[in-house]
Design a protein around this motif. Sequence first.
Motif, PDB file in Angstrom:
ATOM      1  N   ARG A 147      18.256 -22.645  46.187  1.00 35.40           N
ATOM      2  CA  ARG A 147      18.056 -21.226  45.939  1.00 35.40           C
ATOM      3  C   ARG A 147      16.589 -20.811  46.074  1.00 35.40           C
ATOM      4  NH1 ARG A 147      22.341 -18.517  43.989  1.00 35.40           N
ATOM      5  NH2 ARG A 147      24.168 -19.762  43.439  1.00 35.40           N
ATOM      6  N   THR A 148      15.693 -21.765  46.006  1.00 36.45           N
ATOM      7  CA  THR A 148      14.266 -21.486  46.135  1.00 36.45           C
ATOM      8  C   THR A 148      13.635 -22.514  47.069  1.00 36.45           C
ATOM      9  OG1 THR A 148      13.568 -22.914  44.317  1.00 36.45           O
ATOM     10  CG2 THR A 148      14.233 -20.663  43.752  1.00 36.45           C
ATOM     11  N   VAL A 149      12.395 -22.237  47.476  1.00 33.72           N
ATOM     12  CA  VAL A 149      11.659 -23.195  48.306  1.00 33.72           C
ATOM     13  C   VAL A 149      11.471 -24.508  47.559  1.00 33.72           C
ATOM     14  CG1 VAL A 149       9.386 -23.677  49.310  1.00 33.72           C
ATOM     15  CG2 VAL A 149      10.518 -21.488  49.753  1.00 33.72           C
ATOM     16  N   GLN A 150      11.171 -24.433  46.272  1.00 33.36           N
ATOM     17  CA  GLN A 150      10.984 -25.655  45.496  1.00 33.36           C
ATOM     18  C   GLN A 150      12.286 -26.446  45.380  1.00 33.36           C
ATOM     19  OE1 GLN A 150       8.039 -26.919  44.579  1.00 33.36           O
ATOM     20  NE2 GLN A 150       7.162 -25.147  45.667  1.00 33.36           N
ATOM     21  N   ASP A 151      13.420 -25.735  45.305  1.00 28.15           N
ATOM     22  CA  ASP A 151      14.725 -26.407  45.341  1.00 28.15           C
ATOM     23  C   ASP A 151      14.870 -27.201  46.636  1.00 28.15           C
ATOM     24  OD1 ASP A 151      15.496 -25.366  42.914  1.00 28.15           O
ATOM     25  OD2 ASP A 151      16.788 -23.809  43.766  1.00 28.15           O
ATOM     26  N   ARG A 229      22.562 -17.511  52.439  1.00 31.05           N
ATOM     27  CA  ARG A 229      21.634 -17.152  51.377  1.00 31.05           C
ATOM     28  C   ARG A 229      20.215 -17.156  51.936  1.00 31.05           C
ATOM     29  NH1 ARG A 229      22.297 -21.274  47.611  1.00 31.05           N
ATOM     30  NH2 ARG A 229      24.107 -20.121  46.827  1.00 31.05           N
ATOM     31  N   VAL A 231      16.487 -17.588  51.380  1.00 31.56           N
ATOM     32  CA  VAL A 231      15.656 -18.289  50.399  1.00 31.56           C
ATOM     33  C   VAL A 231      14.225 -17.767  50.413  1.00 31.56           C
ATOM     34  CG1 VAL A 231      14.738 -20.546  49.721  1.00 31.56           C
ATOM     35  CG2 VAL A 231      17.087 -20.358  50.571  1.00 31.56           C
ATOM     36  N   ALA A 232      13.665 -17.552  51.617  1.00 27.62           N
ATOM     37  CA  ALA A 232      12.279 -17.084  51.729  1.00 27.62           C
ATOM     38  C   ALA A 232      12.033 -16.576  53.140  1.00 27.62           C
ATOM     39  CB  ALA A 232      11.299 -18.214  51.393  1.00 27.62           C
ATOM     40  N   ARG A 238       6.111  -9.957  52.246  1.00 30.32           N
ATOM     41  CA  ARG A 238       7.563  -9.848  52.185  1.00 30.32           C
ATOM     42  C   ARG A 238       8.066  -8.877  53.250  1.00 30.32           C
ATOM     43  NH1 ARG A 238       9.893 -10.239  46.004  1.00 30.32           N
ATOM     44  NH2 ARG A 238       8.549 -11.967  45.312  1.00 30.32           N
ATOM     45  N   VAL A 245      13.283 -10.956  48.513  1.00 29.39           N
ATOM     46  CA  VAL A 245      13.180 -12.353  48.946  1.00 29.39           C
ATOM     47  C   VAL A 245      11.701 -12.721  49.055  1.00 29.39           C
ATOM     48  CG1 VAL A 245      13.701 -14.007  50.780  1.00 29.39           C
ATOM     49  CG2 VAL A 245      15.371 -12.236  50.163  1.00 29.39           C
ATOM     50  N   PRO A 246      11.245 -13.764  48.346  1.00 27.48           N
ATOM     51  CA  PRO A 246       9.821 -14.116  48.367  1.00 27.48           C
ATOM     52  C   PRO A 246       9.399 -14.742  49.696  1.00 27.48           C
ATOM     53  CG  PRO A 246      11.066 -15.774  47.184  1.00 27.48           C
ATOM     54  CD  PRO A 246      12.037 -14.665  47.501  1.00 27.48           C
ATOM     55  N   SER A 251       5.866 -19.052  47.367  1.00 31.15           N
ATOM     56  CA  SER A 251       6.814 -19.970  46.731  1.00 31.15           C
ATOM     57  C   SER A 251       6.252 -21.379  46.600  1.00 31.15           C
ATOM     58  CB  SER A 251       8.114 -20.010  47.532  1.00 31.15           C
ATOM     59  OG  SER A 251       8.710 -18.735  47.610  1.00 31.15           O
TER      60      SER A 251
END
Length: 334
Positions: A147-151, A229, A231-232, A238, A245-246, A251
Amino acid sequence: MNISSTKTPAWPRLRTALALAGTAIVMLSPGVSAQEFPQHPVRLVLPYPAGGPTDLLARVVAVKMGESLRQSVVVDNKPGASGMIGAEAVARAAPDGYTILANASLHVINPSIYSKMRYDAFKDFVPITQLADVPLVLVVNNDSPVRTVQDLISYAKRQGGSLNFGSAGNASAQQLAGESFKLAAKVPMQHVPYKGSAPALTDLMGGQIQLMFDSMPSAMPFIKAGKLRAVAVTTARRASALPDVPTVAESGLPGFDISTWYGLWAPRGTPPAVVEKLAAHAAAALKRPDVRQQYADMGAEPIGSSPADFARYNASEGKKWAEIVRQSGAKADE
């Protein structure tokens, strides 16, 4: 009997008449006079399958150009070899303005990643206009745990190199965004090239690949439909089409900034007046409120530059992407 005369001899008069007739014929020849161009439909070659970003952006403009030129602009999809099959067809076409190319920034990236090409992306083409500038968006399957870049960074490290990211083809901005992400995040991922964004997105939704850095025009319909989805986005700021969305940079990977763009080219030797006319009609189409709205809905910023400005942009972008290719170590799968 005096046969002298003050009248001009017949042969010089005939020679002058023939010269004038020849000039008239040249002026009336198809493709020579910009004032009379076009006299029949123009073929717009798209070197990717239907449904990809180049196809979507170019078709919108092609319809409006056809209306203002009063001749159809007929789209001809010729996919394959990272856009090089369609581009070569245009490079070999008659330089009369009746066959032109719509391509992505891949057009100026290919020379940096392919050691052998059957045409010169710079010398064999005349830039017409830049159609649009477009962010890339990192997308995953809606069932993905990411769901995120770190994910994604954590997930990629756990997968140990088995994570696959798709692209529109070797040397594409999509591939180079993925390669740059690998370097910045220090994660292992495998590149899977396709013959355009459309088939790559199909496999992403089907689970054959796990992620993609895609151009927004082709990804947006699936994001809006809940099939992918977002994510970025890959740009420094942006995207207005996805304000929530970042960016990749915010991120956790500062300085990450990659986008792609799209334009029109004609074969080398196309008369400058014809090139200018094509550029003017494309720019007029891009100023239409309905076209600008369609571009905005796809996350694209319309440009409509002059041939001279687009030529300079081609040169500068070729140098920029060559450095990105060098840093990423990206290679074509030959």
